[in-house]
Write a protein that holds these residues in place. Sequence first.
Motif, mmCIF file in Angstrom:
data_model
loop_
_atom_site.group_PDB
_atom_site.id
_atom_site.type_symbol
_atom_site.label_atom_id
_atom_site.label_comp_id
_atom_site.label_asym_id
_atom_site.label_seq_id
_atom_site.Cartn_x
_atom_site.Cartn_y
_atom_site.Cartn_z
ATOM 1 N N ASP A 160 0.820 -1.218 0.000
ATOM 2 C CA ASP A 160 0.000 0.000 0.000
ATOM 3 C C ASP A 160 0.853 1.267 0.000
ATOM 4 O O ASP A 160 0.355 2.365 0.181
ATOM 5 C CB ASP A 160 -0.924 -0.001 1.226
ATOM 6 C CG ASP A 160 -0.135 -0.055 2.535
ATOM 7 O OD1 ASP A 160 1.047 -0.462 2.496
ATOM 8 O OD2 ASP A 160 -0.698 0.305 3.588
ATOM 9 N N ARG A 161 2.164 1.105 -0.222
ATOM 10 C CA ARG A 161 3.063 2.267 -0.239
ATOM 11 C C ARG A 161 3.939 2.235 -1.481
ATOM 12 O O ARG A 161 4.310 1.164 -1.944
ATOM 13 C CB ARG A 161 3.977 2.267 1.003
ATOM 14 C CG ARG A 161 3.208 2.372 2.288
ATOM 15 C CD ARG A 161 4.095 2.016 3.477
ATOM 16 N NE ARG A 161 3.255 1.619 4.600
ATOM 17 C CZ ARG A 161 3.322 2.145 5.812
ATOM 18 N NH1 ARG A 161 4.202 3.073 6.073
ATOM 19 N NH2 ARG A 161 2.527 1.738 6.761
ATOM 20 N N SER A 162 4.298 3.414 -1.942
ATOM 21 C CA SER A 162 5.184 3.505 -3.103
ATOM 22 C C SER A 162 6.578 2.983 -2.743
ATOM 23 O O SER A 162 6.891 2.757 -1.564
ATOM 24 C CB SER A 162 5.299 4.967 -3.558
ATOM 25 O OG SER A 162 6.018 5.712 -2.585
ATOM 26 N N VAL A 163 7.393 2.822 -3.770
ATOM 27 C CA VAL A 163 8.784 2.384 -3.550
ATOM 28 C C VAL A 163 9.465 3.342 -2.573
ATOM 29 O O VAL A 163 10.103 2.927 -1.612
ATOM 30 C CB VAL A 163 9.541 2.340 -4.905
ATOM 31 C CG1 VAL A 163 11.041 2.183 -4.679
ATOM 32 C CG2 VAL A 163 8.994 1.213 -5.779
ATOM 33 N N HIS A 164 9.297 4.628 -2.817
ATOM 34 C CA HIS A 164 9.914 5.643 -1.958
ATOM 35 C C HIS A 164 9.407 5.506 -0.520
ATOM 36 O O HIS A 164 10.194 5.529 0.443
ATOM 37 C CB HIS A 164 9.590 7.037 -2.511
ATOM 38 C CG HIS A 164 10.218 8.144 -1.738
ATOM 39 N ND1 HIS A 164 9.577 8.781 -0.683
ATOM 40 C CD2 HIS A 164 11.437 8.738 -1.844
ATOM 41 C CE1 HIS A 164 10.379 9.706 -0.180
ATOM 42 N NE2 HIS A 164 11.506 9.715 -0.866
ATOM 43 N N GLU A 165 8.107 5.315 -0.358
ATOM 44 C CA GLU A 165 7.536 5.189 0.997
ATOM 45 C C GLU A 165 7.991 3.897 1.685
ATOM 46 O O GLU A 165 8.137 3.856 2.907
ATOM 47 C CB GLU A 165 5.999 5.241 0.930
ATOM 48 C CG GLU A 165 5.469 6.638 0.606
ATOM 49 C CD GLU A 165 4.017 6.627 0.156
ATOM 50 O OE1 GLU A 165 3.503 5.557 -0.245
ATOM 51 O OE2 GLU A 165 3.394 7.702 0.191
ATOM 52 N N ASN A 166 8.217 2.831 0.896
ATOM 53 C CA ASN A 166 8.778 1.599 1.459
ATOM 54 C C ASN A 166 10.143 1.875 2.074
ATOM 55 O O ASN A 166 10.478 1.363 3.138
ATOM 56 C CB ASN A 166 8.901 0.527 0.372
ATOM 57 C CG ASN A 166 7.728 -0.437 0.331
ATOM 58 O OD1 ASN A 166 7.686 -1.424 1.056
ATOM 59 N ND2 ASN A 166 6.761 -0.135 -0.514
ATOM 60 N N MET A 167 10.930 2.675 1.363
ATOM 61 C CA MET A 167 12.275 3.002 1.851
ATOM 62 C C MET A 167 12.206 3.877 3.111
ATOM 63 O O MET A 167 12.926 3.645 4.086
ATOM 64 C CB MET A 167 13.060 3.758 0.762
ATOM 65 C CG MET A 167 13.234 2.990 -0.514
ATOM 66 S SD MET A 167 14.421 1.642 -0.321
ATOM 67 C CE MET A 167 14.102 0.760 -1.820
ATOM 68 N N VAL A 168 11.333 4.870 3.075
ATOM 69 C CA VAL A 168 11.179 5.766 4.226
ATOM 70 C C VAL A 168 10.762 4.962 5.461
ATOM 71 O O VAL A 168 11.269 5.180 6.571
ATOM 72 C CB VAL A 168 10.145 6.879 3.916
ATOM 73 C CG1 VAL A 168 9.778 7.648 5.185
ATOM 74 C CG2 VAL A 168 10.687 7.834 2.861
ATOM 75 N N PHE A 169 9.859 4.005 5.258
ATOM 76 C CA PHE A 169 9.368 3.175 6.362
ATOM 77 C C PHE A 169 10.535 2.463 7.057
ATOM 78 O O PHE A 169 10.632 2.464 8.290
ATOM 79 C CB PHE A 169 8.361 2.149 5.829
ATOM 80 C CG PHE A 169 7.851 1.202 6.877
ATOM 81 C CD1 PHE A 169 6.798 1.566 7.714
ATOM 82 C CD2 PHE A 169 8.412 -0.056 7.036
ATOM 83 C CE1 PHE A 169 6.329 0.703 8.697
ATOM 84 C CE2 PHE A 169 7.962 -0.932 8.018
ATOM 85 C CZ PHE A 169 6.915 -0.551 8.852
ATOM 86 N N VAL A 170 11.439 1.879 6.261
ATOM 87 C CA VAL A 170 12.581 1.152 6.840
ATOM 88 C C VAL A 170 13.516 2.117 7.574
ATOM 89 O O VAL A 170 13.985 1.826 8.676
ATOM 90 C CB VAL A 170 13.355 0.381 5.733
ATOM 91 C CG1 VAL A 170 14.654 -0.207 6.281
ATOM 92 C CG2 VAL A 170 12.484 -0.728 5.154
#
Length: 227
Positions: free
Chosen positions: A96-106
């Motif tokens: 449910d998140r963009s590639v960029h948001e996946n990275m930010v999450f980590v």
Amino acid sequence: MSQTVLSLRNVNIYQDNRPILKDINLDVKQGEFIYIIGKTGSGKSSLMKTLYADLKLREGQGSIVDYDLAKLKESDIPFLRRKIGIVFQDFKLLEDRSVHENMVFVLKATNWTDKKEMEAKIDEVLEKVDLKTVEHKMPHQLSGGEQQRVAIARALLNDPELILADEPTGNLDPQTSVEVMEVLRKINGNGKTVLMATHDYALIMKFPSKTLKLEKQSLFEVVQRTV
């Protein structure tokens, strides 16, 4: 002399009290690329899970990136996982998140706070896997190979000392598998240590490297041509 990033001595591995692997000895030096092969059910995933502390080391001695696996406390596990990058067969991206948001999450989960530094790091890792152009796409908009390259980029975010890749090409077609392997080899060429579990013999022939085999609960080195 290269530093040892992983060492196992006389390790026995259990899954629900059932012995999976016995008397495992393994040394991985900084900068190595090592395959671990074996049939389905031979214990590849159990070994990997022990290394990233999903399975507790109950018998034997184990040290990974300066952490003692036998004495590891629950509270140490997040810190251990910051020093290793893990790449799974099924990508494990947040859908449910963009590639960029996946990275930010980590990055947020591993205590990064400076926005500018986070953006710079995300740019850097996506550049390494040639995916700068997809950072605002959602995972379902990417091919399997692109998703796995994003997963590799994510594994690089905290500049790990060791990358554990558990069947990273298992869900990919042969051509895409080669592309993902080229990315992993390039990262290894830049000095990262990679330990990769696989059952894809064609890849091993195409990208030869030190190969260890799990069979009958044991781990031993195989000479390339007999793989």
